[in-house]
Write an enzyme that holds these catalytic residues in place. Structure first.
Site, short mmCIF file in Angstrom:
data_model
loop_
_atom_site.label_atom_id
_atom_site.label_comp_id
_atom_site.label_asym_id
_atom_site.label_seq_id
_atom_site.Cartn_x
_atom_site.Cartn_y
_atom_site.Cartn_z
N ARG A 23 34.05 -41.71 46.20
CA ARG A 23 33.62 -40.79 47.22
C ARG A 23 32.71 -39.66 46.77
O ARG A 23 31.92 -39.18 47.53
CB ARG A 23 34.82 -40.21 47.95
N CYS A 39 11.13 -14.51 33.29
CA CYS A 39 12.41 -14.76 32.64
C CYS A 39 12.70 -13.65 31.62
O CYS A 39 11.91 -13.44 30.70
CB CYS A 39 12.38 -16.11 31.93
N GLU A 48 13.08 -6.34 29.14
CA GLU A 48 13.91 -6.62 30.32
C GLU A 48 15.40 -6.70 29.98
O GLU A 48 16.24 -6.79 30.87
CB GLU A 48 13.49 -7.96 30.96
N ASN A 155 27.10 -21.51 29.73
CA ASN A 155 26.97 -22.01 31.10
C ASN A 155 25.60 -22.65 31.22
O ASN A 155 24.60 -21.98 31.00
CB ASN A 155 27.07 -20.86 32.12
N HIS A 168 21.02 -20.12 26.50
CA HIS A 168 21.75 -18.98 25.92
C HIS A 168 23.24 -19.24 25.93
O HIS A 168 23.74 -20.08 26.68
CB HIS A 168 21.43 -17.71 26.69
N CYS A 198 50.73 -30.40 12.90
CA CYS A 198 49.79 -29.77 13.84
C CYS A 198 49.51 -30.74 14.99
O CYS A 198 49.11 -31.88 14.76
CB CYS A 198 48.49 -29.41 13.12
N CYS A 201 45.92 -32.03 14.92
CA CYS A 201 45.72 -33.07 13.89
C CYS A 201 46.30 -34.40 14.37
O CYS A 201 45.69 -35.46 14.17
CB CYS A 201 46.39 -32.66 12.58
N HIS A 242 41.88 -29.38 9.19
CA HIS A 242 42.71 -28.41 9.91
C HIS A 242 42.28 -26.99 9.55
O HIS A 242 42.64 -26.46 8.50
CB HIS A 242 44.19 -28.59 9.56
#
Lengths: 334, 334
Positions: A23, A39, A48, A155, A168, A198, A201, A242
């Protein structure tokens, strides 16, 4: 039959329901970031942004001028502000409501002078330098005695929350350990008590043995689709060694990690039509004495579906592509 | 100065940082839901959905035919499937990886025959009927002995995860209590141990006394912007009466709750240019013996900003509009 899977580290459940798949992989196509003109991260527009706190730049170029390779400055719209270095910061308690000053730090790392360069198209050496800058800023921000955790994230694309297209990363220094990391630390502690080893691990060993969810391997790093992936095509990169702290990455590990990132991000871009994605580094808290139980890693979350009411209301995820299918799909190219 | 706020119920932190505000309330404009043609939820297209399990329809109309007022059927792409009624369901443990059958239930409630009707434009009596259908389906789905929790939620608009524009809600019956509700239950338990009272009741009292975050009040319900709102313009509706279960809403409460919903959703739509939003009902788990400590409520989350790397990586939120500003803004109209 849909399946409920339990994450081996933080023990939260995910519903893997590929019946829902047909879907909605509708978000693949990347929506453009509404861009500022010019920019603010491009060379020549340094005025800027706030003044740079760090840069890789050749001799003869000047602070806050062009010519840099990588440039770091405080976020113009910081989520947290540096404040003083004293241990105390103001806390207000008003009956049931507790709040405190948003003290910490928030920096932007511009990864390249080129406005439109996917990380998958950067040279491994450039990515390695970016990773090295991460470690330097993490160490630097942790010098503030109020800082308990430094989170590095990225992001990419509008649906991943990017507000600038130019490549960035962001570094956020927090006066507490964020809940996601708390849960992983707690899970690792419980696992170590029960098994003596761990959990990260053991996950890595199991993944390599099983193979179905592996996407990338080199000498030092493994990229795979986690067993309890929260979103379609979620990926993790674990170091084989590790090491609790990302900041302790050794000289010889930067390029191999850069190769891992370049490879898996390239697969995500090519297989999913250049989707938005978030990535984040989970490292050990600044100083808890609990360092040895953590195992740093990178999480990559393509944003091809929207978080909906179920996720907000339940605090858990429905994933419409099984990690086995996702890994198989990502392995088909190259 | 940004502020870190602690939620009084589940104790998680939110960063309220209005410095970031200027940059991105860019998602206000609603992106269209990529629609199926013809709409499977419109009257006359009943054969496009699974068979109805419940409907409000006048005499003389037929199951799975047109003429209904409200219609309920299993989700065509279910996240969980009903399965049998036995207490056991298959659980697999493979070393560190645990998974189990995705048993539960997933239904769709189509709230009106009209394809394009915002809940804010529905008559309160229609909304009251929708709420009554919620309670009936919640009770019905809880009859399955495997079901531990029934979550009702609503996705409106593309960025809120809706895949059909036609007004509808979803009901998901889960074989466990979801983490968000677990945390609220745990918070309410701790608070009751410490203070001897219900944290939700105390929040309500405090909000009414303070007034800055209140958006709506009538005899029975209060709508307000929570102190530790996770997203800009987040709203909660609490019943004044301490009732653990939404399903126990009394006859005389449906219309007042409908009025509360209509009012606050109308304000969100009008003030924020018809944004996408999610809403969810938090009620007590099916049968824990812990019922008395919960206090059902509705959470409403406008989706005008994108969840980004920080949120994924930290498990917490940066909110760029303070709840006081949000409530003031929402009160400006009408």
């Amino acid at each position: 039959m849909p399946e409920i899977r339990v994450d081996p580290v933080h023990r939260t459940r995910v519903i893997v329901s590929s019946a829902r798949r047909s879907r909605s992989l509708a978000l693949r196509a990347r929506l453009p970031v509404p861009e500022a003109e010019p920019c603010p991260f491009c060379p020549g527009n340094e005025s800027e942004t706030p003044r740079e706190v760090f840069a890789l730049r050749p001799r003869g170029t000047h602070r806050d001028g062009p010519g840099w390779e990588i440039r770091v400055f405080p976020n113009k719209y910081p989520a947290l502000l540096p404040g003083g270095h004293g241990r105390e910061f103001e806390k207000r308690e008003d009956h049931i409501y507790v709040s405190m000053d948003g003290v910490g730090g928030h920096e932007v790392i511009v990864e390249t002078p080129k406005h439109d360069l996917h990380m998958a198209d950067m040279e491994p050496e450039r990515i390695a330098k970016v990773l090295q800058v991460y470690t330097e800023r993490m160490v630097k921000l942790a010098e503030n005695s109020r800082v308990r955790y430094v989170l590095v994230f990225r992001n990419y694309g509008f649906l991943a929350g990017a507000t600038v297209e130019h490549p960035h990363s962001q570094v956020l220094a927090l006066p507490f350990v964020p809940p996601s990391v708390e849960r992983e630390l707690e899970g690792a502690r419980t696992y170590r008590e029960e098994h003596g080893t761990c959990v990260f691990c053991d996950v890595l060993e199991k993944e390599i043995e099983d193979g179905r969810r592996i996407v990338f391997e080199n000498d030092k790093f493994v990229g795979f689709a986690p067993f309890a992936s929260r979103v379609p095509y979620e990926l993790a990169i674990y170091p084989r060694r590790h090491v609790p702290r990302f900041e302790n990455l050794s000289e010889g590990e930067f390029v191999p990690l850069a190769e891992a990132l370049k490879d898996v991000l390239g697969r995500v871009r090519d297989v999913l039509d250049d989707p938005a994605f978030n990535s984040v580094i989970h490292t050990s808290p600044v100083s808890t004495g609990a360092e040895s139980r953590f195992h740093w890693h990178i999480e990559i979350l393509p944003r091809i579906t929207n978080v909906a009411g179920f996720e907000w209301g339940s605090g858990m995820y429905i994933n419409i592509v099984s990690p086995e299918d996702a890994a198989r799909h990502l392995r088909t190219i190259r």
